[in-house]
Design a protein around this motif. Structure first.
Motif, PDB file in Angstrom:
ATOM      1  N   ALA A 113       0.847  -1.187   0.000  1.00  0.00           N
ATOM      2  CA  ALA A 113       0.000   0.000   0.000  1.00  0.00           C
ATOM      3  C   ALA A 113       0.883   1.236   0.000  1.00  0.00           C
ATOM      4  O   ALA A 113       1.937   1.269   0.648  1.00  0.00           O
ATOM      5  CB  ALA A 113      -0.905  -0.006   1.219  1.00  0.00           C
ATOM      6  N   TYR A 114       0.424   2.227  -0.722  1.00  0.00           N
ATOM      7  CA  TYR A 114       1.102   3.525  -0.728  1.00  0.00           C
ATOM      8  C   TYR A 114       0.422   4.423   0.289  1.00  0.00           C
ATOM      9  O   TYR A 114      -0.813   4.499   0.332  1.00  0.00           O
ATOM     10  CB  TYR A 114       0.993   4.168  -2.119  1.00  0.00           C
ATOM     11  CG  TYR A 114       1.893   3.542  -3.154  1.00  0.00           C
ATOM     12  CD1 TYR A 114       1.548   2.350  -3.771  1.00  0.00           C
ATOM     13  CD2 TYR A 114       3.102   4.144  -3.506  1.00  0.00           C
ATOM     14  CE1 TYR A 114       2.377   1.774  -4.720  1.00  0.00           C
ATOM     15  CE2 TYR A 114       3.938   3.576  -4.455  1.00  0.00           C
ATOM     16  CZ  TYR A 114       3.572   2.393  -5.052  1.00  0.00           C
ATOM     17  OH  TYR A 114       4.396   1.825  -5.983  1.00  0.00           O
ATOM     18  N   THR A 115       1.213   5.067   1.101  1.00  0.00           N
ATOM     19  CA  THR A 115       0.627   6.035   2.043  1.00  0.00           C
ATOM     20  C   THR A 115       1.454   7.314   2.011  1.00  0.00           C
ATOM     21  O   THR A 115       2.631   7.308   1.637  1.00  0.00           O
ATOM     22  CB  THR A 115       0.607   5.509   3.484  1.00  0.00           C
ATOM     23  OG1 THR A 115       1.858   4.866   3.761  1.00  0.00           O
ATOM     24  CG2 THR A 115      -0.509   4.522   3.717  1.00  0.00           C
ATOM     25  N   ILE A 116       0.821   8.388   2.405  1.00  0.00           N
ATOM     26  CA  ILE A 116       1.486   9.698   2.425  1.00  0.00           C
ATOM     27  C   ILE A 116       1.781  10.046   3.876  1.00  0.00           C
ATOM     28  O   ILE A 116       0.889   9.975   4.735  1.00  0.00           O
ATOM     29  CB  ILE A 116       0.591  10.763   1.760  1.00  0.00           C
ATOM     30  CG1 ILE A 116       0.405  10.374   0.279  1.00  0.00           C
ATOM     31  CG2 ILE A 116       1.205  12.151   1.897  1.00  0.00           C
ATOM     32  CD1 ILE A 116      -0.509  11.274  -0.488  1.00  0.00           C
ATOM     33  N   THR A 117       3.026  10.433   4.137  1.00  0.00           N
ATOM     34  CA  THR A 117       3.435  10.712   5.520  1.00  0.00           C
ATOM     35  C   THR A 117       3.278  12.193   5.854  1.00  0.00           C
ATOM     36  O   THR A 117       2.865  12.998   5.028  1.00  0.00           O
ATOM     37  CB  THR A 117       4.918  10.341   5.719  1.00  0.00           C
ATOM     38  OG1 THR A 117       5.707  11.262   4.942  1.00  0.00           O
ATOM     39  CG2 THR A 117       5.176   8.917   5.264  1.00  0.00           C
ATOM     40  N   GLU A 118       3.673  12.528   7.073  1.00  0.00           N
ATOM     41  CA  GLU A 118       3.605  13.902   7.562  1.00  0.00           C
ATOM     42  C   GLU A 118       4.553  14.828   6.818  1.00  0.00           C
ATOM     43  O   GLU A 118       4.444  16.042   6.938  1.00  0.00           O
ATOM     44  CB  GLU A 118       3.957  13.941   9.066  1.00  0.00           C
ATOM     45  CG  GLU A 118       2.969  13.181   9.949  1.00  0.00           C
ATOM     46  CD  GLU A 118       1.560  13.737   9.869  1.00  0.00           C
ATOM     47  OE1 GLU A 118       0.599  12.958   9.968  1.00  0.00           O
ATOM     48  OE2 GLU A 118       1.419  14.980   9.681  1.00  0.00           O
ATOM     49  N   ASP A 119       5.467  14.249   6.051  1.00  0.00           N
ATOM     50  CA  ASP A 119       6.395  15.094   5.283  1.00  0.00           C
ATOM     51  C   ASP A 119       5.697  15.801   4.124  1.00  0.00           C
ATOM     52  O   ASP A 119       6.295  16.603   3.426  1.00  0.00           O
ATOM     53  CB  ASP A 119       7.549  14.243   4.723  1.00  0.00           C
ATOM     54  CG  ASP A 119       8.448  13.730   5.845  1.00  0.00           C
ATOM     55  OD1 ASP A 119       9.169  12.731   5.623  1.00  0.00           O
ATOM     56  OD2 ASP A 119       8.423  14.345   6.935  1.00  0.00           O
ATOM     57  N   CYS A 120       4.449  15.484   3.920  1.00  0.00           N
ATOM     58  CA  CYS A 120       3.707  16.072   2.799  1.00  0.00           C
ATOM     59  C   CYS A 120       3.632  17.591   2.957  1.00  0.00           C
ATOM     60  O   CYS A 120       3.306  18.096   4.036  1.00  0.00           O
ATOM     61  CB  CYS A 120       2.304  15.488   2.758  1.00  0.00           C
ATOM     62  SG  CYS A 120       1.192  16.294   1.590  1.00  0.00           S
ATOM     63  N   ILE A 121       3.943  18.307   1.875  1.00  0.00           N
ATOM     64  CA  ILE A 121       3.892  19.769   1.946  1.00  0.00           C
ATOM     65  C   ILE A 121       2.656  20.320   1.246  1.00  0.00           C
ATOM     66  O   ILE A 121       2.485  21.517   1.114  1.00  0.00           O
ATOM     67  CB  ILE A 121       5.160  20.399   1.297  1.00  0.00           C
ATOM     68  CG1 ILE A 121       5.280  19.924  -0.161  1.00  0.00           C
ATOM     69  CG2 ILE A 121       6.391  20.027   2.109  1.00  0.00           C
ATOM     70  CD1 ILE A 121       6.384  20.627  -0.932  1.00  0.00           C
ATOM     71  N   GLY A 122       1.773  19.438   0.801  1.00  0.00           N
ATOM     72  CA  GLY A 122       0.531  19.900   0.206  1.00  0.00           C
ATOM     73  C   GLY A 122       0.699  20.539  -1.155  1.00  0.00           C
ATOM     74  O   GLY A 122      -0.065  21.424  -1.529  1.00  0.00           O
ATOM     75  N   CYS A 123       1.672  20.076  -1.937  1.00  0.00           N
ATOM     76  CA  CYS A 123       1.901  20.724  -3.228  1.00  0.00           C
ATOM     77  C   CYS A 123       0.924  20.266  -4.296  1.00  0.00           C
ATOM     78  O   CYS A 123       0.914  20.812  -5.393  1.00  0.00           O
ATOM     79  CB  CYS A 123       3.346  20.471  -3.694  1.00  0.00           C
ATOM     80  SG  CYS A 123       3.639  18.762  -4.202  1.00  0.00           S
ATOM     81  N   THR A 124       0.142  19.265  -4.033  1.00  0.00           N
ATOM     82  CA  THR A 124      -0.882  18.675  -4.915  1.00  0.00           C
ATOM     83  C   THR A 124      -0.327  17.998  -6.169  1.00  0.00           C
ATOM     84  O   THR A 124      -1.098  17.576  -7.044  1.00  0.00           O
ATOM     85  CB  THR A 124      -1.971  19.687  -5.381  1.00  0.00           C
ATOM     86  OG1 THR A 124      -1.436  20.545  -6.397  1.00  0.00           O
ATOM     87  CG2 THR A 124      -2.519  20.482  -4.230  1.00  0.00           C
ATOM     88  N   LYS A 125       0.985  17.837  -6.284  1.00  0.00           N
ATOM     89  CA  LYS A 125       1.542  17.205  -7.497  1.00  0.00           C
ATOM     90  C   LYS A 125       1.018  15.777  -7.633  1.00  0.00           C
ATOM     91  O   LYS A 125       0.718  15.306  -8.727  1.00  0.00           O
ATOM     92  CB  LYS A 125       3.069  17.183  -7.421  1.00  0.00           C
ATOM     93  CG  LYS A 125       3.704  18.438  -7.921  1.00  0.00           C
ATOM     94  CD  LYS A 125       5.176  18.184  -8.243  1.00  0.00           C
ATOM     95  CE  LYS A 125       5.760  19.399  -8.929  1.00  0.00           C
ATOM     96  NZ  LYS A 125       7.127  19.652  -8.537  1.00  0.00           N
ATOM     97  N   CYS A 126       0.921  15.085  -6.510  1.00  0.00           N
ATOM     98  CA  CYS A 126       0.491  13.679  -6.566  1.00  0.00           C
ATOM     99  C   CYS A 126      -0.949  13.589  -7.065  1.00  0.00           C
ATOM    100  O   CYS A 126      -1.278  12.753  -7.900  1.00  0.00           O
ATOM    101  CB  CYS A 126       0.625  13.015  -5.200  1.00  0.00           C
ATOM    102  SG  CYS A 126      -0.245  13.870  -3.871  1.00  0.00           S
ATOM    103  N   ALA A 127      -1.789  14.489  -6.562  1.00  0.00           N
ATOM    104  CA  ALA A 127      -3.190  14.464  -6.971  1.00  0.00           C
ATOM    105  C   ALA A 127      -3.317  14.721  -8.464  1.00  0.00           C
ATOM    106  O   ALA A 127      -4.147  14.125  -9.151  1.00  0.00           O
ATOM    107  CB  ALA A 127      -3.969  15.500  -6.189  1.00  0.00           C
ATOM    108  N   GLN A 128      -2.480  15.614  -8.961  1.00  0.00           N
ATOM    109  CA  GLN A 128      -2.544  15.954 -10.377  1.00  0.00           C
ATOM    110  C   GLN A 128      -2.113  14.787 -11.248  1.00  0.00           C
ATOM    111  O   GLN A 128      -2.637  14.571 -12.333  1.00  0.00           O
ATOM    112  CB  GLN A 128      -1.633  17.151 -10.679  1.00  0.00           C
ATOM    113  CG  GLN A 128      -2.154  18.457 -10.093  1.00  0.00           C
ATOM    114  CD  GLN A 128      -1.087  19.533 -10.166  1.00  0.00           C
ATOM    115  OE1 GLN A 128      -0.398  19.613 -11.187  1.00  0.00           O
ATOM    116  NE2 GLN A 128      -0.937  20.328  -9.122  1.00  0.00           N
ATOM    117  N   ILE A 129      -1.131  14.067 -10.758  1.00  0.00           N
ATOM    118  CA  ILE A 129      -0.565  13.021 -11.622  1.00  0.00           C
ATOM    119  C   ILE A 129      -1.296  11.688 -11.503  1.00  0.00           C
ATOM    120  O   ILE A 129      -1.188  10.830 -12.375  1.00  0.00           O
ATOM    121  CB  ILE A 129       0.927  12.838 -11.310  1.00  0.00           C
ATOM    122  CG1 ILE A 129       1.628  12.315 -12.563  1.00  0.00           C
ATOM    123  CG2 ILE A 129       1.146  11.888 -10.158  1.00  0.00           C
ATOM    124  CD1 ILE A 129       2.976  12.894 -12.751  1.00  0.00           C
ATOM    125  N   CYS A 130      -2.070  11.528 -10.442  1.00  0.00           N
ATOM    126  CA  CYS A 130      -2.708  10.226 -10.233  1.00  0.00           C
ATOM    127  C   CYS A 130      -3.653   9.908 -11.379  1.00  0.00           C
ATOM    128  O   CYS A 130      -4.599  10.661 -11.627  1.00  0.00           O
ATOM    129  CB  CYS A 130      -3.469  10.228  -8.912  1.00  0.00           C
ATOM    130  SG  CYS A 130      -4.351   8.671  -8.642  1.00  0.00           S
TER     131      CYS A 130
END
Lengths: 793, 524
Positions: free
Chosen positions: A727-744
């Motif tokens: 499973a892929y999970t996002i940690t607290e290191d996330c800076i909220g840049c939304t790049k992942c959401a855009q590319i998914c």
């Protein structure tokens, strides 16, 4: 839609009406129609002795043949071993998404592209690879693969088609030579566009230089390769050359008006620049003496016999071949007029079949020579089917005359006047080169009647494989030549006594035959000097997978696996080093790093549950799952099983079901023991080598990595490879840049600017795009061992 | 002329002879499935494996040429185990039912599809024989049985189940109409031919209910002298004294009991047997005792001088033998609340067990053959099965309430049967070998099943799901192997007709097919 059936009549006229002509006729039909229309097949039956049952049986057996119309272009996605470990399934998914294919569909709704899975394209060092029609694209990721599609469509629009090679200008004295590699890997790397630029620049400068295409030098990880050789000086090699750099390279070495100057000082910086561009190896590897170190290490421990002079010769230049000692052995044999002595010499050398089985070549030749029956036949087995192996391809493409010389010598030794080269259809360049080489030999009197005035006749014919791994098995290969489904027969009798059409037939592998001229020129003793135990001489390997310097190598038998991986191959990019090496393809096993000192000989490898095989070596690191690898190989074997005998046909299917269960977290207690038991039945009862060795990858991985199987039973994949168990999970290191959401690609992440993002597990397809694109390394991959149905918190 | 040793025996053979042929020369028959005598071996099924002790390898005897000095073992545990595994593998890809679900659900295991085919073909005598092979009192049961068979009937997946119960009633009523003779059973025929001079064995049957009547029916047909003892005035047990008259008219029951009388069975009515001394007397005067008194006296089963528990008299599964080797028990005294058809089934099993015992053979009860089961139907499969059946809706009998079928209606209804049993269930080599080697279809649980497909020609039924890819029909006719590996199917090229592909080789193909994949439509 009525089909124009003229093509059928023409094909029959060319190949004849005998039942054995069915495969070439079908290949010709498919070339014309791009699939096999039923009307055309019926017409074949009308015009020939081929029955409807035969044509149905043959056309549905071989993977090459299609019975449904296809799109304008065919995308072949390679799933060979190297491509698989580098993520070919992700490429497959990405392309299916791009083309918006539904379940079970293989062609997009506009009829532009048809996707097909292929077992191996033989460009393993460029993994993952796809081929669109005749153009190969390598080093793809799920992100870049769409670019490949658009690039191809651009080329189509501009009407640019890949060139086929012609002869180069004759080499003159005083001319500089600019050599460019023209093997399949080089072409896939873009060597053709580089060559075009080189030619343009030389012409523009009016420089005294000749562009010379050369065969494979083996450094496939560095393609395209360009080498500059100036009057008597040492060659200077440039790696991973891009087309826009070609002109600069020419200008560095060639002055306008023909004065050649070598700029040694500048080379280091140029090369360093080139080597570190777009590569994923750490720069620190190339510390001192940048120009030579990697090349020396790569080439140092190698010993070139079958692949002698590779990289020096234009593959199709027969005069150049002669100038480098070619035909010397053949001429000596014909002059001596003692064929039995040739057999003895080969026997004394200890040469063993390089196709995988390792049968003593001399002994086979002696049996054929002595067998009653006439005529006798020979077959050169170029069906190299192991996914992850491309040695024979290299030899056929880059050194055709050497292979052919070996064939002619073997024919003379055994008293054979008719021979076949069985080459798989997936090697179009090899087929083209061999065809050209044969034609040249015929016109030079090296084939046909009374070779070189010796009174010995020999004709050679090319037979194209039609896509069946099993047709690499001797008796299946013969069935294929006879126009049948490639189903093996029980042995004895062996082909050497009763083969093609019941006559004595000598079947030898490409690499084996390529050794013969060297052995006869240098003597059996020289060959015997190399190697260990009863494994003498050298072996060509294709080194691929998680290794820094992949490519084709030829090493003396007895070198350790660790030396091959670390010294020649430069180790793994991952600092933890290699986990295991897969040796011998789908019939072979995995050698763990702990056994890395095992010498490469037939006996030592067999003792550890591996086989030499045809020479495919795939290096695995800690991100490779051994259970997944076993499943991968069993998928391949099960798909390629001919289906004739019960233990293989059903046994491999049942073993595959268990492996799939394990990889999806649905394993059941006792599955490992069940695998071992089914493996015994399949191995003991199968008719041919495919079935007998089908369980080797499973058994060797259970033997050396049982803990991984145990983990899978518990729902964990320690290597984080099996998609249903990670499973892929996002940690607290996330800076909220939304790049992942855009590319998914499946909208499993909702954009949340400046806030921690979340991945919806039920939508996630594990394509790895978010992890690749995240700038703060906040996407982590884990295998918590939770059952498939539950959500991962 | 090479010499070899097979199972310790030495033999010299001609060059080129196979191990299979060499074994046959020694009188050793090895199992084969894909072998066509007189033709070159195909080496597909691998059931003929033997072990070459010299190399330690298992080899297919049909293809291996004899080599000088070979030492062959054909019958060791290891070799037999290998053959079992091969069969397990073949069974795991075998999509078909040996017996139809109606038959396997019927407590008496009547061969329902066969009966239905015989009715459809107007063969009423044969239909009656098929029925009475397993079911006594068929005219009675045809009126009172709740027909569990119909609930299992696959036709029910499409529209309504076949009216099996009424069809059986039709066959029975027609037989009663003409006073048909009940033929001796196969066991009876064997006894008559074997022991003409042996003194008759005498059997006492306690209780004239469905279980006892059935036991008498089958034992008498096997040539035994039977006496039925019952405390009531007339025989029938529950059938006479419990079942509603409008459901089961008395004259039907009486006529069915007359059938049993005609077989020579004696009835001693108004006779109550005491559990203690009564049994002892019977044991002294008879060779075996059938204990089928039913449950008329409440919980009194524990009074009989045999082992019992809280539920009833304890019997051995399959043989229905009690703790007393002379006494066999069945019906409600063993298990309460059964359907009558199950009591009748007990009667048949008991008759079989007694016949085995008195004939000096191992007492094992009715032979259980190997059963391949298709299981749950997958999508599209009912359509395949419908290919052999009339698409019409279920036929209702004409006439007043409770009437049975007329001949026309019976024939019409019988054509709705999907005939999902295997036409070759009694001649299937795969089935026979599975019995011999104890193979199982359950070894590979969780594995996928190949789709059930049916191709019908005027005379031949082809079910590729049962095919073991032996290639015999491909070698003999215009059928082709299509595809590769596990997905290989035998099929007709270009979608032409099965008939044209089989051509003049149809009979050879059907005869040589080692499974039920290719069978005559008309086969029983």
């Amino acid at each position: 839609m009525s089909e124009d059936l003229q093509c059928v009549d023409e094909a029959v006229a060319e190949f004849g009406r005998d039942a054995s002509a069915v495969i070439p006729i079908l290949q010709r039909l498919q070339q014309r129609y791009r699939y096999l229309p039923e009307a055309a097949l019926r017409r074949v039956c009308e015009l020939t002795e081929i029955t409807p049952a035969a044509i149905a049986g043959v056309s549905t057996f071989y993977s090459q043949f299609r019975h449904k119309p296809v799109g304008r272009h065919i995308i072949s996605i390679c799933h060979g071993t190297a491509c698989h470990v580098k993520g070919s399934e992700l490429i497959q998914d990405a392309l299916a998404r791009d083309l918006k294919l539904g379940e079970g569909e293989d062609t997009d709704s506009n009829g532009v592209f048809t996707l097909e899975r292929v077992a191996c394209l033989g460009c393993c060092t460029l993994a993952p690879v796809i081929k669109i029609d005749d153009i190969t694209y390598g080093h793809l990721t799920s992100q870049t693969v769409s670019r490949a599609l658009h690039d191809f469509l651009e080329l189509e629009k501009r009407g640019i088609v890949p060139e086929r090679h012609d002869r180069t200008a004759a080499k003159g004295a005083g001319l500089a030579e600019i050599r460019i590699g023209v093997g399949s890997c080089c072409e896939a790397g873009g060597s053709q566009s580089v060559r075009r630029e080189l030619e343009a620049e030389v012409k523009r400068l009016g420089a005294a230089a000749v562009i010379k295409p050369v065969g494979c030098v083996g450094m496939c990880h560095q393609t395209p390769l360009v080498q500059i050789i100036t009057g008597g000086g040492e060659p200077v090699t440039y790696a991973k050359v891009r087309a826009e750099e070609a002109a600069r390279i020419v200008r560095r070495h060639l002055k306008p008006g023909g004065i050649v100057r070598r700029i040694r000082a500048g080379v280091d910086t140029v090369l360093e620049h080139l080597l570190t561009d777009d590569t994923w190896e750490p720069v620190s590897r190339y510390a001192l003496d940048v120009r030579d170190a990697p090349v020396c290490s790569f080439l140092g421990k190698q010993k070139r016999i079958a692949s002698e002079w590779c990289g020096d010769l234009d593959p199709l230049d027969i005069t150049e071949y002669a100038a480098h000692g070619g035909w010397t052995a053949l001429k000596a044999c014909l002059k001596a007029g003692q064929p039995e002595q040739i057999v003895e010499e080969v026997t004394r050398s200890g040469l063993r079949g390089r196709g995988g089985a390792g049968f003593p070549t001399g002994r086979k030749w002696a049996v054929v020579r002595a067998a009653p029956g006439s005529p006798k036949y020979l077959v050169c087995n170029g069906d190299e089917g192991d996914p992850g192996a491309f040695m024979d391809r290299m030899l056929l493409e880059s050194f055709p005359y050497r292979v052919l010389e070996g064939i002619v010598i073997s024919a003379y030794a055994m008293g054979i006047h008719e021979g076949f080269l069985y080459i798989r259809a997936e090697y179009p360049l090899a087929l083209q080169r061999i065809r050209a080489a044969l034609a040249r030999m015929e016109s030079d009197g090296l084939l046909g009647s009374s070779l070189l005035g010796s009174g010995f006749d020999l004709t050679l014919k090319i037979v194209e494989g039609a896509g069946a791994f099993v047709s690499g098995e001797e008796t299946a290969l013969l069935a294929s030549i006879e126009g049948q489904r490639a189903m093996p027969k029980f042995r004895p009798p062996y082909p050497a006594e009763s083969g093609l059409w019941g006559k004595p037939t000598a079947i030898n592998n490409v690499e084996t035959l390529a050794m013969v001229p060297w052995i006869l020129r240098n003597g059996a003793g020289a060959f015997q000097e190399m190697g260990a135990g009863s494994s003498r001489g050298t072996k060509v390997f294709s080194l691929a997978g998680k290794v820094v310097r992949g490519g084709l190598i030829e090493v003396p038998m007895g070198i350790s696996v660790r030396d091959i991986v670390n010294e020649i191959g430069g180790g793994t990019p991952d600092e933890r080093g290699f986990k295991a090496v897969q040796i011998g393809g789908p019939s072979g096993g995995c050698l763990p790093a702990s056994l890395g000192n095992t010498p490469v000989t037939y006996e030592s490898l067999a003792a550890e549950g591996c086989i030499m095989g045809s020479g495919g070596l795939v290096v695995l690191d800690h991100s490779d799952c051994m259970v997944d690898l076993a499943r991968y190989f069993m998928t391949f074997t099960q798909h390629e099983s001919c289906g004739k005998c019960t233990p293989c046909r059903v046994g491999t299917k049942r073993m595959l079901e268990i492996l799939e269960r394990l990889c999806e977290g649905r394993g059941v207690k006792g599955d490992i023991e069940r695998l071992e038991e089914f493996a015994r039945t399949t191995a003991g009862g199968s008719l041919c080598g495919l079935g007998k060795t089908a369980a080797n990858p499973v058994l060797s991985t259970i033997r050396h990595f049982r803990d991984e199987y145990q983990a899978h039973l518990e729902g964990r994949c320690p290597a984080l490879k099996c998609r249903k168990l990670v499973a892929y999970t996002i940690t607290e290191d996330c800076i909220g840049c939304t790049k992942c959401a855009q590319i998914c690609p499946v909208e499993a992440i909702t954009p949340a600017p400046y806030r921690k993002h979340e991945i919806q597990q039920d939508k996630c397809t594990k394509c790895d795009s978010c992890r690749q694109v995240c700038p703060s390394n906040a996407v982590v991959l884990g295998s918590p061992g939770v059952s498939v149905d539950k959500e991962v918190g | 002329m090479p010499q070899l040793t097979i199972n310790g025996r030495s033999v010299t053979v001609e060059n080129g002879v196979t191990v299979l042929e060499a074994a046959r020369g020694l009188g050793i028959t090895l199992p084969t499935l894909c072998h066509l005598p007189g033709k070159p071996a195909f080496t597909s099924c691998m059931i003929c494996v033997v072990k070459n002790e010299v190399t330690g390898r298992l080899i297919p005897s049909c293809s291996a040429p004899v080599m000088e000095g070979m030492v062959i073992t054909t019958d060791s545990d290891e070799v037999r185990q290998e053959r079992k595994k091969i069969l397990d593998l073949l069974l795991s890809e075998h999509s078909g039912d040996c017996e139809a679900p109606c038959t396997t659900t019927c407590p008496a295991r009547m061969d329902i599809p066969l009966m239905i085919r015989q009715i459809a073909g107007g063969q009423l005598k044969e239909a009656y024989e098929t029925v009475t092979d397993r079911i006594a009192l068929p005219a009675v049961l045809g009126r009172i049985c709740p027909a569990p068979c119909e609930k299992a009937c696959r036709r029910g997946h499409h529209d309504a189940p076949v009216s099996i119960c009424l069809l059986k009633r039709f066959a029975a009523d027609e037989a009663l109409k003409v006073d048909a003779d009940v033929p001796p059973s196969p066991e009876g025929l064997r006894r008559t031919s074997r022991a003409a001079s042996a003194p008759d064995k005498r059997i006492a049957i306690i209780g004239a209910g469905p279980a006892g009547l059935a036991a008498a029916f089958y034992l008498a047909r096997s040539g035994y002298a039977c006496t039925v003892l019952d405390e009531h005035e007339a025989p029938g047990g529950q059938l006479r004294y419990r079942v509603a008259r409008d459901k089961l008219p008395m004259d039907v029951l009486d006529r069915e009991i007359d059938v049993i009388r005609k077989l020579g069975v004696l009835f001693q009515m108004n006779t109550r047997i005491e559990p203690g001394a009564g049994i002892q007397r019977l044991k002294a005067n008879y060779d075996a005792i059938v204990l089928t008194p039913g449950r008329t006296h409440g919980d009194s089963w524990h009074l009989w001088p045999v082992e019992s528990d809280g539920r009833g008299v304890k019997v051995e599964t399959g043989t229905f033998r009690t703790s007393d080797p002379m006494i066999f028990a069945g019906g409600e005294v063993v298990h309460a609340g059964q359907m009558s058809v199950r009591a009748v089934a007990h009667g048949k099993s008991i008759a079989c067990a007694i016949d085995q015992w008195l004939g000096g053979r191992p007492v094992v009860g009715l032979e259980k053959s190997f059963e391949s089961r298709l299981g749950q139907l997958k999508e599209g499969e009912i359509g395949e099965m419908m290919k052999d059946a009339d698409p019409g809706t279920r036929v209702e009998p004409e006439g007043e309430h409770g009437a049975g079928y007329s001949t026309d209606k019976a024939v019409q209804e019988s054509r709705r049967c999907l005939q999902c049993d295997c036409r070759k269930a009694k001649h299937c080599k795969l089935r026979d070998l599975s019995v011999e080697y104890g193979a199982s279809q359950k070894v590979f649980t969780g594995s996928s099943r190949t789709k059930f497909v049916k191709t019908v020609s005027p005379q031949v039924i082809f079910e590729p799901g049962k095919c073991i890819k032996c290639g015999i029909c491909v070698r003999l006719s215009g059928l082709a192997f299509l595809g590769r590996g596990y997905e290989t199917v035998v099929g007709v090229p270009f979608g032409d007709s099965l008939k044209s592909a089989l051509g003049s080789a149809a009979a050879d193909c059907v005869r040589n097919c080692p499974t039920g994949a290719l069978a005559w439509k008309a086969d029983a």
